[in-house]
Scaffold this active site. Structure first.
Site, PDB file in Angstrom:
ATOM      1  N   ARG A 144       0.810  -1.215   0.000  1.00  0.00           N
ATOM      2  CA  ARG A 144       0.000   0.000   0.000  1.00  0.00           C
ATOM      3  C   ARG A 144       0.847   1.272   0.000  1.00  0.00           C
ATOM      4  NH1 ARG A 144      -3.627  -2.703   1.144  1.00  0.00           N
ATOM      5  NH2 ARG A 144      -2.089  -3.801   2.366  1.00  0.00           N
ATOM      6  N   THR A 145       1.762   1.347   0.915  1.00  0.00           N
ATOM      7  CA  THR A 145       2.498   2.603   1.061  1.00  0.00           C
ATOM      8  C   THR A 145       3.320   2.894  -0.190  1.00  0.00           C
ATOM      9  OG1 THR A 145       2.613   2.209   3.428  1.00  0.00           O
ATOM     10  CG2 THR A 145       4.056   3.885   2.559  1.00  0.00           C
TER      11      THR A 145
ATOM     12  N   LYS B  80      24.767  -5.369  -0.121  1.00  0.00           N
ATOM     13  CA  LYS B  80      26.235  -5.408  -0.203  1.00  0.00           C
ATOM     14  C   LYS B  80      26.866  -4.685   0.972  1.00  0.00           C
ATOM     15  CE  LYS B  80      25.813  -5.136  -5.231  1.00  0.00           C
ATOM     16  NZ  LYS B  80      25.840  -4.165  -6.311  1.00  0.00           N
TER      17      LYS B  80
ATOM     18  N   ARG C 249      11.294   3.500   3.388  1.00  0.00           N
ATOM     19  CA  ARG C 249      10.823   2.577   4.441  1.00  0.00           C
ATOM     20  C   ARG C 249      12.002   1.705   4.836  1.00  0.00           C
ATOM     21  NH1 ARG C 249       5.466  -0.881   4.881  1.00  0.00           N
ATOM     22  NH2 ARG C 249       4.840   1.227   5.399  1.00  0.00           N
TER      23      ARG C 249
ATOM     24  N   HIS D 230       5.260   6.345  11.451  1.00  0.00           N
ATOM     25  CA  HIS D 230       4.765   6.222  10.087  1.00  0.00           C
ATOM     26  C   HIS D 230       3.944   7.480   9.793  1.00  0.00           C
ATOM     27  CE1 HIS D 230       3.555   4.642   6.356  1.00  0.00           C
ATOM     28  NE2 HIS D 230       3.098   3.465   6.705  1.00  0.00           N
TER      29      HIS D 230
END
Lengths: 144, 305
Positions: free
Chosen positions: B51-52, B80, B101, B129
């Site tokens: 969704r985000t 890495k 995120r 959030h």
């Protein structure tokens, strides 16, 4: 009693909780100084029974802010020409940088070791607490 | 340069202005179709999200801009061992704005300290959030007509539920807010939220363990999922995951004008039968997320219609 000469110029950090002088020594970076430093453990104290004392000879301009975080009972005297010229009032620093580590396994500092460990002072309902600026976890004194 | 890392990075007035803009976009989004022409959004998603990430991408595409990025840490140079600081320094040369995120708390804050472009926190671990909060505020205001004088029920995982922490911080700035926190003891809100947001600001709150006992009092019921990915111990997750299931029976005592919100995805915590109830606002909430992110991108890039 062990006798340490009085200072002509320097700093006396007194009323350190007995046994905590080496922590203070490390946090202040005294191991990096070239001057003469004496750490006295378990000295007699009328106030606390036992206390630690640190005497630093020759310099008076060390950043002592972190002492306000360690213990507000600690006293600091600045000595010049054999006399106390200033009694420093310890104030908890607004930020602690690389003094303590965040123990939250979810914090970004747990995986990126190069980041500075920064804690910010918060006052909540009259209680002071230091919280990691990244994850906001409170520093608990039982942590390392 | 502004970033959105913490829900309180914007003043209350800025939030209200942003919600006004989002409402206007919702009324006619096509008017905004050229605002970001030539601009690029980087979506740096070190943790899976549907969704985000899609709503950020939809928001930028709706504004006429374009998007680039990665959707798991495996497909980025993080695999890495590259630091967040280095990644954002590089991405600052590729895009005009970035949404990040990350499973580790504070990663977007680190990014903002090294970025040459605005950074948006799109969720950091169990921490914050803020864009979900803007979405929640927009939905609450549209449904209830106000953001003050509300009794808000927060139900489920209040410990690791970052959407809850951000929402509480933001709503605490409005008058007459009261929280009722419904959770098992193990999943109660973290001390720093209770101390600083609730006690520190004198916000009335109650902590209970069942939703039935408080349902009639609620203006908003904010349901959350117990998130498997936040537990180090699978047994704890299994034990707690189905603690709360909202169904038609439990809603019988709720106010007729109550709204049910959920940041989604849901698993079992809201029964399918609730979807047809007019109080269910969670799909509308997901839609609002696109509009509010459009408004946010415009604000951070300093763009107007």
């Amino acid at each position: 009693m062990l006798n340490i000469d009085s200072l002509e110029t320097g700093i006396v950090i007194d009323h350190i909780k007995a046994g905590a002088s080496m922590r203070v020594y490390k946090l202040l970076g005294l191991d990096k100084l070239d001057c003469c430093v004496a750490a006295i453990k378990n000295a007699k104290s009328s106030k606390f029974g036992r206390k630690d004392i640190i005497k630093i000879e020759g310099i008076t301009d060390i950043d002592l802010d972190v002492l306000g975080f360690i213990d507000h009972n600690i006293t600091v005297d600045i000595i010049r020409e054999g006399k106390i010229v200033e009694k420093k009032k310890l104030v908890p620093p607004k930020y602690l940088k690389n003094v303590v580590r965040c123990k939250n396994p979810r914090c970004i500092t747990s995986v990126e070791q190069g980041l500075d460990q920064i804690f910010q002072l918060h006052e909540v309902n009259g209680t002071r607490q230091y919280r990691c600026i990244y994850c906001e976890q409170e520093y608990q004194s039982r942590q390392g | 340069m502004r970033h959105l890392i913490d829900p309180l990075d914007f003043t209350k007035e800025e939030v209200l202005d942003l919600l006004d803009l989002a409402d206007d976009i919702a009324n006619d989004r096509f008017r905004y179709g050229e605002v970001c022409r030539g601009k690029k959004l980087a979506t740096l998603f070190y943790e899976p999200s549907t969704r985000t990430r899609l709503s950020f991408e939809a928001a930028m595409l709706n504004l006429g801009g374009s998007v680039l990025g990665f959707s798991t840490a495996d497909s980025s140079s993080a695999s890495k061992g590259e630091s967040v600081a280095d990644t954002i320094r590089v991405v600052s040369g590729y895009a005009d704005i970035c949404a990040m995120r990350h499973p580790k708390e504070g990663a977007p804050l680190v990014a903002s300290r090294y970025a040459r472009i605005p950074v948006i926190n799109a969720g950091d671990g169990g921490h914050q959030h803020p864009t979900q909060t803007l979405t929640d505020l927009m939905t609450i205001r549209l449904r209830s007509g106000r953001l003050n004088d509300l009794t808000i029920g927060l139900c489920g995982d209040l410990k690791f539920g970052r959407t809850v922490h951000s929402l509480m911080k933001s709503l605490a700035r409005f008058e007459g807010i009261r929280f009722i926190m419904i959770s098992p003891e193990e999943l109660r809100v973290p001390d720093y939220i209770r101390d600083e947001v609730l006690k520190g600001q004198g916000i009335p709150y109650t902590e209970v363990e069942t939703m039935e006992e408080v349902m009639p009092q609620l203006d908003i019921l904010y349901m959350t999922r117990v998130q498997r990915e936040r537990f180090f111990n699978e047994e704890d997750y299994i034990r707690l995951k189905d603690t709360y299931v909202l169904d038609a029976q439990k809603l019988k005592t709720a106010k007729e004008n109550m709204s049910i919100l959920h940041p989604l995805p849901r698993v079992n915590e809201i029964a399918g039968e609730v979807d047809d109830d007019p109080r269910a606002a969670y799909f509308e909430q997901a839609q609002n997320g696109v509009y509010v992110r459009m408004a946010l991108i415009m604000k951070l890039l300093g763009l107007t219609l």
